[in-house]
Design an enzyme around this catalytic site. Structure first.
Site, PDB file in Angstrom:
ATOM      1  N   GLU A 173       0.825  -1.209   0.000  1.00 34.44           N
ATOM      2  CA  GLU A 173       0.000   0.000   0.000  1.00 34.44           C
ATOM      3  C   GLU A 173       0.862   1.264   0.000  1.00 34.44           C
ATOM      4  O   GLU A 173       0.568   2.226  -0.721  1.00 34.44           O
ATOM      5  CB  GLU A 173      -0.940   0.011   1.212  1.00 34.44           C
ATOM      6  CG  GLU A 173      -2.071  -0.994   1.121  1.00 34.44           C
ATOM      7  CD  GLU A 173      -2.986  -0.733  -0.059  1.00 34.44           C
ATOM      8  OE1 GLU A 173      -3.347   0.438  -0.280  1.00 34.44           O
ATOM      9  OE2 GLU A 173      -3.317  -1.683  -0.776  1.00 34.44           O
ATOM     10  N   CYS A 218     -12.833   3.455 -14.497  1.00 33.43           N
ATOM     11  CA  CYS A 218     -13.283   4.830 -14.227  1.00 33.43           C
ATOM     12  C   CYS A 218     -12.065   5.727 -14.068  1.00 33.43           C
ATOM     13  O   CYS A 218     -11.832   6.329 -13.018  1.00 33.43           O
ATOM     14  CB  CYS A 218     -14.164   4.864 -12.976  1.00 33.43           C
ATOM     15  SG  CYS A 218     -15.095   6.406 -12.764  1.00 33.43           S
ATOM     16  N   CYS A 228     -19.869  -0.045 -18.726  1.00 35.85           N
ATOM     17  CA  CYS A 228     -19.729   0.134 -17.283  1.00 35.85           C
ATOM     18  C   CYS A 228     -20.952  -0.428 -16.573  1.00 35.85           C
ATOM     19  O   CYS A 228     -22.090  -0.206 -17.007  1.00 35.85           O
ATOM     20  CB  CYS A 228     -19.575   1.615 -16.971  1.00 35.85           C
ATOM     21  SG  CYS A 228     -19.614   1.994 -15.206  1.00 35.85           S
ATOM     22  N   CYS A 262     -24.964   6.218 -13.029  1.00 33.78           N
ATOM     23  CA  CYS A 262     -23.929   7.221 -12.782  1.00 33.78           C
ATOM     24  C   CYS A 262     -24.455   8.611 -13.126  1.00 33.78           C
ATOM     25  O   CYS A 262     -24.767   8.908 -14.292  1.00 33.78           O
ATOM     26  CB  CYS A 262     -22.683   6.901 -13.594  1.00 33.78           C
ATOM     27  SG  CYS A 262     -21.390   8.149 -13.464  1.00 33.78           S
TER      28      CYS A 262
END
Length: 381
Positions: free
Chosen positions: A40, A197, A211, A217
């Site tokens: 991370e 995205c 999508c 959206c």
């Protein structure tokens, strides 16, 4: 705000990941909190392709949090060389020591406790908790902010606290109900933002793929996909000059350890002058050894040193772009008949063949690598 989308988002995203998500990454499907944490931190502001190469190498050298905690900071910075944002490496080292000292070598599962560790912010803490401990903890990195701002038409600059707080509340509301779904859901969020995205070429505008949220959206329905999320306009980055002293003696070069809180903190670099606003291109063509020593080695008694140095030559001009500024480094080279002694303990003569053991700023590493290769040495040792 669509309650239907909130209720179905996690399920749809997990289903999408089963078909289109990324797989086979070396840090995936790993419940070791140490391995998750390293990945991370390394993935912050670093391309995945670069991390794919460097992550296995880092883990081989520092396989456990205890190994990292007892490692010398110079070795950690050397392993991090080229990845940039070196405060991440310093924080990794400090965090590892805190985990060993304060938590008996085991990462806490509570995101609030993780947040208290050096270099771990709220989103990173959520990722570690979700992947390693299946905690229902949200993440909100740049990719997730973009997804949520588009899906729910969140207006306002994402740097604003009110907007950021709203996004955090939404991220928490969207979590799957089952803790066992947290690893795949969190990975799906990261993958969806990184591959579908995206900031400039989301799939909804390319027509290549469909999508799963195209009918829900709000940014897509209102033709605002590339307008959301809103960002504040950045001012032009200021530009600076600095002079650097490249002084060689035989097979060695003089390096200076940078202050821990400076840019390139704790790395070894060439002695340098203070930064000044960028001057015209034809300025600074000539420089005396005396003037350069005064600029780059202030406080050192340099009269005797200068007598041992040969003629000064400007050999390179390197432009380096930081996040918020640009630096022009003017490299001046001279040589000394012997290794000069200095009062500053942060000054050190280092053999070209041993440079690989030190953390060096990438442009300086490339510069010195050219010298090393010319001599047949190996900078990576």
């Amino acid at each position: 705000m669509s309650k239907a989308l909130i209720n179905t988002f996690a399920k749809k995203l997990i289903a999408w990941h089963g078909v289109s998500g990324r797989s086979g990454l070396p840090w995936q499907n790993n419940r070791d909190p140490y391995a998750v944490w390293v990945s991370e931190i390394m993935l912050q502001q670093t391309q995945v392709a670069t991390v794919l190469e460097r992550y296995p190498r880092f883990m081989k050298r520092f396989p456990t949090v205890k190994k990292l905690a007892v490692a010398d900071i110079d070795g950690v910075l050397a392993e991090w060389a080229g990845l940039g944002y070196y405060s991440r490496a310093r924080n990794l080292h400090a965090c590892a020591q805190a985990v060993v000292t304060d938590f008996a070598g085991k990462f806490p599962s509570d995101p609030l406790l993780l947040e208290q560790l050096k270099g771990i912010g709220r989103s990173t803490a959520g990722a570690i908790a979700a992947f390693a401990f299946h905690e229902r903890a949200p993440i909100l990195d740049a990719n997730v902010k973009r997804i949520l701002a588009r899906l729910f038409a969140i207006e306002g600059a994402i740097q604003d606290k009110v907007v950021n707080d709203r996004l955090w509340a939404l991220a928490k509301e969207l979590l799957p109900t089952s803790p066992q779904d947290m690893p795949v859901y969190t990975q799906a969020l990261m993958d969806f933002g990184a591959t579908w995205c995206t900031a400039r070429k989301p799939v909804c505008l390319t027509g290549e793929k469909k999508c799963p949220f195209i009918k829900e959206c709000q940014a897509n329905l209102s033709d605002q996909v590339l307008l959301l999320p809103q960002k504040t306009v950045k001012a032009k980055s200021p530009e600076f000059d600095c002079n650097m002293l490249l002084i060689r003696s035989g097979n060695s070069v003089l390096l200076q350890k940078r202050p821990s809180k400076a840019i390139w903190g704790s790395l070894w670099s060439l002695p340098e002058s203070a930064w000044t606003p960028k001057a015209p291109a034809d300025a600074g063509v000539h420089m005396s050894v005396k003037a350069l020593f005064a600029l780059t080695l202030p406080g050192e008694k340099s009269s005797a040193h200068m007598k041992l140095c040969k003629a000064l030559e400007k050999i390179e001009e390197i432009k380096h772009v930081f996040t918020h500024r640009r630096l022009w480094m003017h490299i001046w080279q001279t040589s000394s008949v012997k290794e000069l002694q200095f009062a500053n303990p942060d000054l050190k003569w280092v053999s070209l063949s041993q440079l690989g053991r030190y953390g060096l700023p990438q442009p300086i590493k490339i510069l010195l690598q050219g010298l090393s290769l010319a001599r047949g040495d190996d900078l990576e040792n």
